[in-house]
Structure formats: structure tokens, C-alpha cells
Design a protein around this motif. Structure first.
Motif, PDB file in Angstrom:
ATOM      1  N   TYR A 124       1.613  39.778  -2.548  1.00 38.47           N
ATOM      2  CA  TYR A 124       1.007  41.192  -2.176  1.00 38.47           C
ATOM      3  C   TYR A 124       0.058  41.515  -3.068  1.00 38.47           C
ATOM      4  O   TYR A 124      -0.926  42.271  -2.216  1.00 38.47           O
ATOM      5  CB  TYR A 124       2.471  42.092  -2.360  1.00 38.47           C
ATOM      6  CG  TYR A 124       3.316  42.140  -1.090  1.00 38.47           C
ATOM      7  CD1 TYR A 124       3.074  42.766   0.029  1.00 38.47           C
ATOM      8  CD2 TYR A 124       4.528  41.279  -1.254  1.00 38.47           C
ATOM      9  CE1 TYR A 124       3.929  42.698   1.035  1.00 38.47           C
ATOM     10  CE2 TYR A 124       5.463  41.061  -0.270  1.00 38.47           C
ATOM     11  CZ  TYR A 124       5.321  41.734   0.627  1.00 38.47           C
ATOM     12  OH  TYR A 124       6.224  41.681   1.906  1.00 38.47           O
ATOM     13  N   GLN A 125      -0.308  41.269  -4.175  1.00 43.29           N
ATOM     14  CA  GLN A 125      -1.306  41.596  -5.032  1.00 43.29           C
ATOM     15  C   GLN A 125      -2.709  40.805  -4.270  1.00 43.29           C
ATOM     16  O   GLN A 125      -3.643  41.589  -4.259  1.00 43.29           O
ATOM     17  CB  GLN A 125      -1.174  41.147  -6.432  1.00 43.29           C
ATOM     18  CG  GLN A 125      -0.294  42.084  -7.197  1.00 43.29           C
ATOM     19  CD  GLN A 125      -0.077  41.803  -8.626  1.00 43.29           C
ATOM     20  OE1 GLN A 125      -0.324  40.383  -9.040  1.00 43.29           O
ATOM     21  NE2 GLN A 125      -0.030  42.469  -9.678  1.00 43.29           N
ATOM     22  N   SER A 168      -4.844  43.697  -4.435  1.00 47.17           N
ATOM     23  CA  SER A 168      -4.480  44.393  -5.286  1.00 47.17           C
ATOM     24  C   SER A 168      -4.522  46.245  -5.379  1.00 47.17           C
ATOM     25  O   SER A 168      -4.682  46.952  -6.343  1.00 47.17           O
ATOM     26  CB  SER A 168      -5.431  44.107  -6.734  1.00 47.17           C
ATOM     27  OG  SER A 168      -5.104  42.774  -7.048  1.00 47.17           O
ATOM     28  N   THR A 169      -4.238  46.605  -4.164  1.00 44.79           N
ATOM     29  CA  THR A 169      -4.483  48.201  -3.808  1.00 44.79           C
ATOM     30  C   THR A 169      -2.943  48.511  -3.758  1.00 44.79           C
ATOM     31  O   THR A 169      -2.906  49.742  -3.554  1.00 44.79           O
ATOM     32  CB  THR A 169      -5.188  48.321  -2.657  1.00 44.79           C
ATOM     33  OG1 THR A 169      -4.676  47.797  -1.649  1.00 44.79           O
ATOM     34  CG2 THR A 169      -6.530  48.056  -2.771  1.00 44.79           C
ATOM     35  N   GLU A 170      -1.940  47.702  -3.769  1.00 46.14           N
ATOM     36  CA  GLU A 170      -0.566  48.305  -3.434  1.00 46.14           C
ATOM     37  C   GLU A 170       0.208  48.512  -4.628  1.00 46.14           C
ATOM     38  O   GLU A 170      -0.230  47.794  -5.526  1.00 46.14           O
ATOM     39  CB  GLU A 170       0.123  47.173  -2.509  1.00 46.14           C
ATOM     40  CG  GLU A 170      -0.477  46.633  -1.368  1.00 46.14           C
ATOM     41  CD  GLU A 170      -0.617  47.689  -0.242  1.00 46.14           C
ATOM     42  OE1 GLU A 170       0.329  48.624  -0.150  1.00 46.14           O
ATOM     43  OE2 GLU A 170      -1.525  47.604   0.159  1.00 46.14           O
ATOM     44  N   LEU A 228       3.198  47.904  -6.555  1.00 49.90           N
ATOM     45  CA  LEU A 228       4.252  47.069  -6.470  1.00 49.90           C
ATOM     46  C   LEU A 228       5.440  47.052  -7.478  1.00 49.90           C
ATOM     47  O   LEU A 228       5.119  47.359  -8.720  1.00 49.90           O
ATOM     48  CB  LEU A 228       3.682  45.402  -6.414  1.00 49.90           C
ATOM     49  CG  LEU A 228       2.769  45.299  -5.435  1.00 49.90           C
ATOM     50  CD1 LEU A 228       1.902  44.065  -5.681  1.00 49.90           C
ATOM     51  CD2 LEU A 228       3.345  45.442  -4.162  1.00 49.90           C
ATOM     52  N   ASP A 237       8.449  44.679  -9.063  1.00 49.82           N
ATOM     53  CA  ASP A 237       9.159  43.327  -8.768  1.00 49.82           C
ATOM     54  C   ASP A 237      10.746  43.364  -8.552  1.00 49.82           C
ATOM     55  O   ASP A 237      11.431  44.269  -9.362  1.00 49.82           O
ATOM     56  CB  ASP A 237       8.854  42.588  -9.980  1.00 49.82           C
ATOM     57  CG  ASP A 237       9.247  40.906  -9.908  1.00 49.82           C
ATOM     58  OD1 ASP A 237      10.184  40.652  -9.153  1.00 49.82           O
ATOM     59  OD2 ASP A 237       8.592  40.365 -10.589  1.00 49.82           O
ATOM     60  N   VAL A 282       5.823  39.592  -5.460  1.00 50.88           N
ATOM     61  CA  VAL A 282       4.566  40.516  -6.125  1.00 50.88           C
ATOM     62  C   VAL A 282       3.214  39.844  -6.130  1.00 50.88           C
ATOM     63  O   VAL A 282       2.130  40.529  -5.713  1.00 50.88           O
ATOM     64  CB  VAL A 282       5.075  40.829  -7.399  1.00 50.88           C
ATOM     65  CG1 VAL A 282       3.921  41.841  -8.178  1.00 50.88           C
ATOM     66  CG2 VAL A 282       6.144  41.875  -7.382  1.00 50.88           C
ATOM     67  N   LEU A 283       3.171  38.688  -6.605  1.00 48.91           N
ATOM     68  CA  LEU A 283       1.837  37.962  -6.787  1.00 48.91           C
ATOM     69  C   LEU A 283       1.177  37.822  -5.203  1.00 48.91           C
ATOM     70  O   LEU A 283      -0.143  37.962  -5.012  1.00 48.91           O
ATOM     71  CB  LEU A 283       1.980  36.461  -7.408  1.00 48.91           C
ATOM     72  CG  LEU A 283       0.723  35.940  -7.502  1.00 48.91           C
ATOM     73  CD1 LEU A 283      -0.276  36.820  -8.429  1.00 48.91           C
ATOM     74  CD2 LEU A 283       0.979  34.614  -8.187  1.00 48.91           C
TER      75      LEU A 283
END
Length: 142
Positions: A58-59, A64-66, A68, A70, A55-56
Motif C-alpha cells: 500500500y505504501q 506513500s500517501t495512505e 496505514l 499494520d 502495508v508495504l
């Protein structure tokens, strides 16, 4: 003091190859894998979520537009009905890595993988370097 400085310099020189080697592994196995998934999902114009255990990353790499989720949290909290409802509201893409099939991983996260087993998974993307696969999740027909 002089001995300590010399020891630090010697240690930095001796470990520089290892630091470079492990940086290349991290870049290839994690960062480039995340970038390939983000490139695959970029043209999608409808709401979607990414189910992942990174997750981190991808953020950070997604700006930070996705949306997500976990992977390790889906077996806790409100449970499967809410997750199934989420799959009806938006496309959920599960990023499956090779180690997700390891017996120890399956045992450790049996609740999470049990939830996934109740959903239909359709493979949408396979990483050319065989690091991961992306599946679109949808609820099983009633």
C-alpha cells in the motif's frame, strides 16, 4: 567455465515458464487486489486509515500517501483504547483477506483478531474476484 554458463542458460530457459506463472499469480492475488482497494478508497474525501497486512504494498502503490496500520501490530503496544480512539478520529477500513478466517491464522494472531471482534464491522466493498473484502470499523456503542 563454459559448462557453468551452459548450465545457467539451460536453467534460465527451463524455469522461465515457472517465473512467468508465479509472477502472474503475484500480480493477480496481491498487486491487483491492492490496486482495487485503492480505487475503492480514492473518492473518499475525509481522513481514513487502512488496516492491512500488506502495508508495504500500500505504501508503494499508494504513493506513500495512505495512513496505514499494520494488522499484526494492533495487538501490541498501547492497546485497544487508542485504536478505538483512532476509529473516532478517522474512518478505518480493514482489508480482510480470505485466509484471515483460517484457524491457524486466527490462532497465530488471536490478540489482533480479538481486538477486531470488539469493533463493529460494516462491509463496504467486496472484490469482484473474491480476493478480499473491505470493512469500515467503528467502535461498538457504549
Amino acid at each position: 567455465m563454459c559448462v557453468a554458463v551452459m548450465a545457467l542458460v539451460f536453467s534460465a530457459v527451463q524455469t522461465s515458464h515457472l517465473r512467468t506463472y508465479y509472477s502472474e499469480i503475484e500480480n493477480s492475488n496481491r498487486l491487483n487486489a491492492v490496486k482495487s482497494v485503492l480505487r475503492f478508497l480514492q473518492p473518499i474525501d475525509h481522513p481514513y486509515a487502512i488496516l492491512t497486512d500488506d502495508v508495504l504494498l500500500y505504501q508503494i502503490l499508494g504513493g506513500s500517501t495512505e495512513f496505514l496500520i499494520d494488522l499484526h501490530d494492533i495487538g501490541h503496544g498501547s492497546g485497544l483504547p487508542d485504536f478505538v480512539e483512532l476509529t473516532r478520529q478517522r474512518a478505518v477500513y480493514y482489508v480482510k483477506k480470505q485466509y484471515h478466517d483460517d484457524p491457524i491464522e486466527r490462532e497465530r494472531y488471536s490478540k489482533e483478531f480479538g481486538f477486531l471482534a470488539k469493533l463493529r464491522m460494516e462491509k463496504r466493498f467486496e472484490d469482484p474476484e473474491n480476493r478480499l473484502e473491505v470493512y469500515r470499523l467503528s467502535p461498538e456503542p457504549d
